[in-house]
Design a protein around this motif. Structure first.
Motif, PDB file in Angstrom:
ATOM      1  N   VAL A   1     -10.500   9.250  57.458  1.00  0.00           N
ATOM      2  CA  VAL A   1     -10.545   9.591  58.852  1.00  0.00           C
ATOM      3  C   VAL A   1     -10.132  10.974  58.829  1.00  0.00           C
ATOM      4  N   ASP A   2     -11.244  11.705  59.136  1.00  0.00           N
ATOM      5  CA  ASP A   2     -10.901  13.442  59.102  1.00  0.00           C
ATOM      6  C   ASP A   2     -10.059  13.824  60.171  1.00  0.00           C
TER       7      ASP A   2
ATOM      8  N   ILE B   1      -9.208  16.736  60.909  1.00  0.00           N
ATOM      9  CA  ILE B   1      -9.676  18.105  61.276  1.00  0.00           C
ATOM     10  C   ILE B   1     -10.726  18.118  62.562  1.00  0.00           C
ATOM     11  N   THR B   2     -11.642  17.312  62.190  1.00  0.00           N
ATOM     12  CA  THR B   2     -12.934  17.066  63.053  1.00  0.00           C
ATOM     13  C   THR B   2     -12.170  16.494  64.521  1.00  0.00           C
ATOM     14  N   VAL B   3     -11.456  15.585  64.290  1.00  0.00           N
ATOM     15  CA  VAL B   3     -10.622  14.972  65.500  1.00  0.00           C
ATOM     16  C   VAL B   3     -10.207  16.100  66.420  1.00  0.00           C
ATOM     17  N   ALA B   4      -9.222  16.750  65.436  1.00  0.00           N
ATOM     18  CA  ALA B   4      -8.381  18.162  66.121  1.00  0.00           C
ATOM     19  C   ALA B   4      -9.279  19.048  66.906  1.00  0.00           C
ATOM     20  N   ALA B   5     -10.668  19.309  66.279  1.00  0.00           N
ATOM     21  CA  ALA B   5     -11.472  20.427  66.850  1.00  0.00           C
ATOM     22  C   ALA B   5     -11.841  19.855  68.052  1.00  0.00           C
ATOM     23  N   GLU B   6     -12.172  18.562  68.082  1.00  0.00           N
ATOM     24  CA  GLU B   6     -12.821  18.076  69.421  1.00  0.00           C
ATOM     25  C   GLU B   6     -11.524  18.154  70.339  1.00  0.00           C
ATOM     26  N   ILE B   7     -10.544  17.849  70.013  1.00  0.00           N
ATOM     27  CA  ILE B   7      -9.254  17.908  70.879  1.00  0.00           C
ATOM     28  C   ILE B   7      -9.160  19.275  71.667  1.00  0.00           C
ATOM     29  N   VAL B   8      -9.317  20.232  70.594  1.00  0.00           N
ATOM     30  CA  VAL B   8      -9.120  21.710  71.295  1.00  0.00           C
ATOM     31  C   VAL B   8     -10.081  21.726  72.211  1.00  0.00           C
ATOM     32  N   SER B   9     -11.495  21.656  71.924  1.00  0.00           N
ATOM     33  CA  SER B   9     -12.377  22.145  73.155  1.00  0.00           C
ATOM     34  C   SER B   9     -12.291  20.975  74.340  1.00  0.00           C
ATOM     35  N   ALA B  10     -11.728  19.821  73.969  1.00  0.00           N
ATOM     36  CA  ALA B  10     -11.636  19.051  75.321  1.00  0.00           C
ATOM     37  C   ALA B  10     -10.432  19.395  76.095  1.00  0.00           C
ATOM     38  N   VAL B  11      -9.560  19.857  75.954  1.00  0.00           N
ATOM     39  CA  VAL B  11      -8.167  19.882  76.563  1.00  0.00           C
ATOM     40  C   VAL B  11      -8.241  21.337  77.123  1.00  0.00           C
ATOM     41  N   LYS B  12      -8.896  22.321  76.627  1.00  0.00           N
ATOM     42  CA  LYS B  12      -9.114  23.683  77.180  1.00  0.00           C
ATOM     43  C   LYS B  12      -9.753  23.798  78.399  1.00  0.00           C
TER      44      LYS B  12
ATOM     45  N   ILE C   1      -9.408  16.031  52.129  1.00  0.00           N
ATOM     46  CA  ILE C   1      -9.327  15.704  53.613  1.00  0.00           C
ATOM     47  C   ILE C   1      -8.060  15.487  53.907  1.00  0.00           C
ATOM     48  N   PRO C   2      -7.193  16.137  54.807  1.00  0.00           N
ATOM     49  CA  PRO C   2      -5.899  16.011  54.888  1.00  0.00           C
ATOM     50  C   PRO C   2      -5.411  14.677  55.832  1.00  0.00           C
ATOM     51  N   ASP C   3      -4.195  14.200  55.755  1.00  0.00           N
ATOM     52  CA  ASP C   3      -3.738  13.235  56.336  1.00  0.00           C
ATOM     53  C   ASP C   3      -3.557  13.368  57.879  1.00  0.00           C
ATOM     54  N   GLU C   4      -3.077  14.629  58.125  1.00  0.00           N
ATOM     55  CA  GLU C   4      -2.874  14.870  59.652  1.00  0.00           C
ATOM     56  C   GLU C   4      -2.913  16.303  59.852  1.00  0.00           C
TER      57      GLU C   4
ATOM     58  N   GLU D   1      -8.516   9.230  73.759  1.00  0.00           N
ATOM     59  CA  GLU D   1     -10.063   8.844  73.748  1.00  0.00           C
ATOM     60  C   GLU D   1     -10.427   9.464  72.635  1.00  0.00           C
ATOM     61  N   ILE D   2     -10.461  10.595  72.230  1.00  0.00           N
ATOM     62  CA  ILE D   2     -11.041  11.154  70.871  1.00  0.00           C
ATOM     63  C   ILE D   2     -10.657  10.481  69.908  1.00  0.00           C
ATOM     64  N   CYS D   3      -9.497  10.210  69.685  1.00  0.00           N
ATOM     65  CA  CYS D   3      -8.575   9.431  68.596  1.00  0.00           C
ATOM     66  C   CYS D   3      -9.104   8.193  68.340  1.00  0.00           C
ATOM     67  N   LYS D   4      -9.414   7.537  69.480  1.00  0.00           N
ATOM     68  CA  LYS D   4      -9.916   6.204  69.572  1.00  0.00           C
ATOM     69  C   LYS D   4     -11.513   6.129  68.792  1.00  0.00           C
ATOM     70  N   LYS D   5     -12.270   6.992  69.425  1.00  0.00           N
ATOM     71  CA  LYS D   5     -13.795   7.297  68.804  1.00  0.00           C
ATOM     72  C   LYS D   5     -13.799   7.431  67.354  1.00  0.00           C
ATOM     73  N   TYR D   6     -12.788   8.029  66.689  1.00  0.00           N
ATOM     74  CA  TYR D   6     -12.726   8.297  65.136  1.00  0.00           C
ATOM     75  C   TYR D   6     -11.914   7.325  64.461  1.00  0.00           C
ATOM     76  N   GLY D   7     -11.167   6.514  65.333  1.00  0.00           N
ATOM     77  CA  GLY D   7     -10.220   5.787  64.300  1.00  0.00           C
ATOM     78  C   GLY D   7      -9.069   6.229  63.863  1.00  0.00           C
ATOM     79  N   ALA D   8      -8.675   7.408  64.807  1.00  0.00           N
ATOM     80  CA  ALA D   8      -7.342   8.354  64.267  1.00  0.00           C
ATOM     81  C   ALA D   8      -6.370   7.822  65.333  1.00  0.00           C
ATOM     82  N   HIS D   9      -5.231   8.403  65.059  1.00  0.00           N
ATOM     83  CA  HIS D   9      -4.050   8.168  66.136  1.00  0.00           C
ATOM     84  C   HIS D   9      -3.435   9.546  66.112  1.00  0.00           C
ATOM     85  N   ALA D  10      -2.733   9.597  67.533  1.00  0.00           N
ATOM     86  CA  ALA D  10      -1.924  10.899  67.543  1.00  0.00           C
ATOM     87  C   ALA D  10      -0.882  10.626  68.388  1.00  0.00           C
ATOM     88  N   GLU D  11       0.198  11.664  68.258  1.00  0.00           N
ATOM     89  CA  GLU D  11       1.464  11.601  69.016  1.00  0.00           C
ATOM     90  C   GLU D  11       1.277  12.920  69.744  1.00  0.00           C
ATOM     91  N   VAL D  12       1.444  12.698  71.157  1.00  0.00           N
ATOM     92  CA  VAL D  12       1.467  13.964  72.076  1.00  0.00           C
ATOM     93  C   VAL D  12       3.003  14.224  72.675  1.00  0.00           C
TER      94      VAL D  12
END
Ligand SMILES: [Zn+2]
Ligand SMILES: [Zn+2]
Length: 389
Positions: free
Chosen positions: A208-209, A211-222, A247-250, A278-289
Motif C-alpha cells: 500500500v504505497d 507516497i501515492t496516498v500522500a500526494a493525493e492528500i496534498v492536492s485534496a486539502v490545499k 516503497i516506504p511504510d509511511e 476518505e483518501i486513505c480508505k480508497k487505498y487501504g491505508a491509515h492515517a493519524e491526523v
C-alpha cells in the motif's frame, strides 16, 4: 483644557519614546528571554512611580495607573520579543546581538506603551477608573498572551476592554487602520502520518504505497486561492522514503491551516480530517491526523473598533483613518480578544521617500519613528474614551 495638556505631555515625551525604542532595538531578545527588556520597562516604571507586578509569564510586566475611584479598567498591551534574524537595515541603532532582531516592531510597541503609561500617570487625577499596561513576552510563535491571561492579568482590578496596536510598513506614517470583525487569522498547523505497507518497488501490487496516498492528500486539502479572505491550507513539508527501489511504510506531511473565524476553523479541521480519511480508505491505508490549534482568529469587537476609529479620527483627521485589510498572519492578542471586548489597530510606519518600505519580518525592516507619537496619541485618546464608555 485636559486635551491641550495631554498634547503637551505627549510632545514632550516624543524624544524619550524614540530613544527608548532605539535602546530596545539595539538589544533584541527572543521569546521568554526578554530579561533586559523587562528590566528596562521596570526601570522606567520605577522612575515615573507607577506600581507594577513583574515576572508574569516569566518576563512579562503588568503596571496599573489608578485614576479617581469608580469607573472601569481598560488594558493596553504591548509585546516585547524579537526574531531570530540577522539585521541588515543599516540603521545606526541596529541590533548589537548577532542573529536577533526586532523585525516586527515590538520594540516600538513597548516604547509607545511606556510613554502612554507616563501620560496616564500624569493625568491620573483627571479620569475615573484604571488603566492597566501589559508588557507581554513571546508574541512570535508560542503565545505569551495566553500565559499572561492564565496568570491573571485581566483580574484585580477586572479588565473590561483591551487594546493593542501593531506597526505596519504597508501603511504610510500618519495613517492608521482599524476594522470591526476579522483582522488576523488563526495560524494553525496540521501533521499527518500516512501508514501504508512497504515493500519492493517491483511488487507494488503487494504494497500500500503511502507516497501515492500522500500526494493525493496534498492536492485534496490545499485551498484554491480565493482572494485575501479565503482560508489558506497548504502542505509545506513532506517526509518519506529512502531509495528508488523501496516503497516506504509511511509518509509524514505537515502544513498550515489558516482561518478567518471560529466556525471556519472548525470547518477546516473537519475538511482535513475527512478528506484524509476518505483518501486513505480508497487505498487501504491509515492515517493519524493531528490538528494543532495555535492562536485563535483575532476578531475585533465592533463597538471597541468604532471607539478607536473615532479617537483616531479626532487625532489624525478622518482622511487618515480607514478600515484597511485583514491579514492571514496570526497575532496572539487574539487570546485577549477571545476573553473580552477588544480591538487592535494598525499604525502606519512606512515612508516611501525615506525608503522605509520593507515588510515585517524582513532583515531590512525599519519604521518611520514619527509614527510613535501618533501611536501614543491614538492609544491615549482611545483609552480615555473606553474609560467613559
Ligand atoms: Zn511578527
Ligand atoms: Zn508582531
Amino acid at each position: 483644557m485636559l486635551k491641550t495638556e495631554i498634547v503637551d505631555i505627549i510632545n514632550n515625551l516624543e524624544e524619550k519614546t524614540i530613544q527608548t525604542r532605539r535602546k530596545i532595538h539595539e538589544n533584541p531578545e527572543l521569546e521568554f528571554e526578554e530579561f533586559k527588556t523587562s528590566e528596562l520597562v521596570c526601570d522606567r516604571l520605577d522612575s515615573i512611580g507607577v506600581p507594577y507586578i513583574k515576572n508574569v509569564a516569566k518576563t512579562g510586566i503588568v503596571a496599573t495607573v489608578r485614576g479617581k475611584s469608580g469607573g472601569r479598567t481598560v488594558a493596553l498591551r504591548a509585546d516585547m520579543d524579537a526574531l531570530p534574524l540577522i539585521e541588515k537595515s543599516g540603521a545606526k541603532y541596529a541590533s548589537k546581538i548577532n542573529g536577533k532582531m526586532h523585525a516586527c516592531g515590538h520594540d516600538a510597541h513597548t516604547a509607545i506603551l511606556l510613554s502612554v503609561c507616563e501620560v496616564f500617570n500624569k493625568i491620573k487625577n483627571e479620569f475615573c477608573g484604571n488603566v492597566k499596561f501589559i508588557f507581554q513576552p513571546a508574541e512570535e510563535g508560542v503565545g505569551g498572551a495566553e500565559v499572561m491571561i492564565k496568570e491573571g492579568v485581566l483580574k484585580d482590578p477586572d479588565v473590561s476592554a483591551c487594546l493593542a496596536l501593531h506597526v505596519d510598513p504597508n501603511i504610510e506614517v500618519g495613517k492608521i487602520t482599524v476594522r470591526p470583525g476579522f483582522v488576523y487569522a488563526s495560524p494553525d498547523e496540521f501533521y499527518i502520518t500516512v501508514k501504508g505497507k512497504g515493500g519492493h518497488c517491483a511488487e507494488p501490487h503487494l504494497c500500500v504505497d503511502p507516497i501515492t496516498v500522500a500526494a493525493e492528500i496534498v492536492s485534496a486539502v490545499k485551498t484554491t486561492p480565493k482572494g485575501k479572505l479565503g482560508a489558506i491550507v497548504g502542505v509545506t513539508k513532506i517526509d518519506g522514503g529512502t531509495a528508488t527501489n523501496i516503497i516506504p511504510d509511511e509518509v509524514k506531511l505537515c502544513g498550515t491551516a489558516r482561518s478567518t473565524g471560529f466556525e471556519e476553523r472548525a470547518n477546516l479541521k473537519n475538511m482535513i480530517e475527512s478528506k484524509t480519511e476518505e483518501i486513505c480508505k480508497k487505498y487501504g491505508a491509515h492515517a493519524e491526523v493531528n490538528f494543532v490549534e495555535l492562536f485563535p482568529p483575532l476578531i475585533n469587537d465592533e463597538k471597541i473598533a468604532d471607539i478607536v476609529r473615532q479617537a483616531a479620527e479626532e487625532e489624525l483627521g478622518a482622511e487618515n483613518v480607514s478600515s484597511g485589510e485583514p491579514t492571514m498572519a496570526g497575532e496572539d492578542f487574539a487570546y485577549f480578544a477571545k476573553e473580552l471586548p477588544s480591538a487592535i489597530f494598525k499604525l502606519g510606519c512606512g515612508n516611501v521617500e525615506k525608503n522605509i518600505v520593507y515588510p515585517l519580518h524582513s532583515p531590512m525592516f525599519n519604521i518611520d519613528e514619527n509614527c510613535m507619537k501618533i501611536g501614543v496619541r491614538v492609544f491615549v485618546n482611545s483609552a480615555l474614551k473606553l474609560l467613559e464608555w
